[in-house]
Scaffold this active site. Sequence first.
Site, PDB file in Angstrom:
ATOM      1  N   CYS A   1      58.581 -98.566  -7.825  1.00  0.00           N
ATOM      2  CA  CYS A   1      59.199 -99.208  -6.674  1.00  0.00           C
ATOM      3  C   CYS A   1      58.970 -98.383  -5.406  1.00  0.00           C
ATOM      4  O   CYS A   1      58.541 -97.230  -5.466  1.00  0.00           O
ATOM      5  CB  CYS A   1      60.700 -99.398  -6.899  1.00  0.00           C
ATOM      6  SG  CYS A   1      61.095-100.618  -8.175  1.00  0.00           S
TER       7      CYS A   1
ATOM      8  N   HIS B   1      63.655-100.690  -2.165  1.00  0.00           N
ATOM      9  CA  HIS B   1      65.118-100.544  -2.246  1.00  0.00           C
ATOM     10  C   HIS B   1      65.568 -99.160  -1.794  1.00  0.00           C
ATOM     11  O   HIS B   1      64.768 -98.224  -1.657  1.00  0.00           O
ATOM     12  CB  HIS B   1      65.598-100.788  -3.683  1.00  0.00           C
ATOM     13  CG  HIS B   1      65.039 -99.810  -4.696  1.00  0.00           C
ATOM     14  ND1 HIS B   1      65.509 -98.520  -4.828  1.00  0.00           N
ATOM     15  CD2 HIS B   1      64.063 -99.960  -5.634  1.00  0.00           C
ATOM     16  CE1 HIS B   1      64.848 -97.906  -5.799  1.00  0.00           C
ATOM     17  NE2 HIS B   1      63.959 -98.755  -6.292  1.00  0.00           N
TER      18      HIS B   1
END
Length: 395
Positions: free
Chosen positions: A341, A321
């Site tokens: 992430c 992301h």
Amino acid sequence: MNSVRILRNVAVPSLAVALLAACQASSSETVDPAKAKPARISITPGSDSAAIAPDAKVKVTASHGTLTKVRITPDGAGSKAVAVTGSLSSGKDTWGSNRTMTPGTTYTVEATATNDAGRTATKRSTFRTRAAQQVNGVTVTPSNNTTVGVGQPVSVAFDHPVTDKAAVERQLSVSTSPKTEGSWGWTKDPLTGTERVDWRPKSYWQKGTKVSLRARLSGVNTGDSRYLRRDVSSTFTIGTARVSKVDLNKHTMTVSEDGKQQKSIPISAGQPSYPTWNGKMVVLDKAPMVHMTSDSVGIADPYNKDVPWAVHLTTSGTYAHAAPWNEGLGYFGRTNMSHGCVGMSEADGKWFYDRATRGDIVEVTGSTRDTVATGNGIGDWNLSYDAWQKLSALR
């Protein structure tokens, strides 16, 4: 009086004997319709039977004749219950069902047999399958008429655990064009406990492949008399071969499409205390904005953020992301500072998001963490093909 000549077929070892048999048959006595025994049909279960289990067998037998028609259909116009299929014995005097039936459904059997004189007899029977006291449900991925990436398996997930996996797997079939080698394998999500069976190819799909699933599941007992109630199917197409390789030592994500590099993106992945999963992951879905909290993934270091351009990779919470809050801090391309992430600039995050498709591959190397489990999202590709085949209930 009219008569019917009967040619009796016999197995013969040579053409000469075959001709002899034909000559002998042609001179055999004719059958007198008045003396020929009428064909009689027996159907199990009969109309007076109690309700039967959805996975019980239906049998039709003819005496003094051969079966020429057997049809079993659910009652009621527009019924969503499945029709029953079966096969005829080599002697054409016995027919047996070869699939399960929809629970709580009335079925009508219509059978026709012909005797030696060519006269027909017809019999009907009506029976009912027992309603399921416990049911199971399925979710098929990908959905019908979609285009997915080269890592997307055919996946059937179950609402409740399946104890009779072989019974389920026997009713599943996959067809592909071009022909593609693959195997079913059973896995379970370590976080949610959701059990599923996936059919993955030996290697990543070839672009343009057409894939069809047929699952004859209505009436299948998944164990402990917990029944499935419907057949399911799906047809989908394999699209762009998009593979993104994340190198945590070089802090880059290199995106390739159909074997050609499109972009090398500076990234910042999991810091030493919260490392990113190693191994091959598959894009599950994506959203332009996802609210992420430390509590939702059990991380002690608190955070609470709206995260843009989020591409979902595991059920344990791994995403690729945009991380605009880290822009200007010098993390991207230099150091790993996320909670697991794969983060990147907002512009790069938007670029990646726009291209990402369910089934795309993301390969992570260089982490100190374990390889992602097969059931944590779609970790199927982290097993060799031989190891994957061993997860089939029919091996």
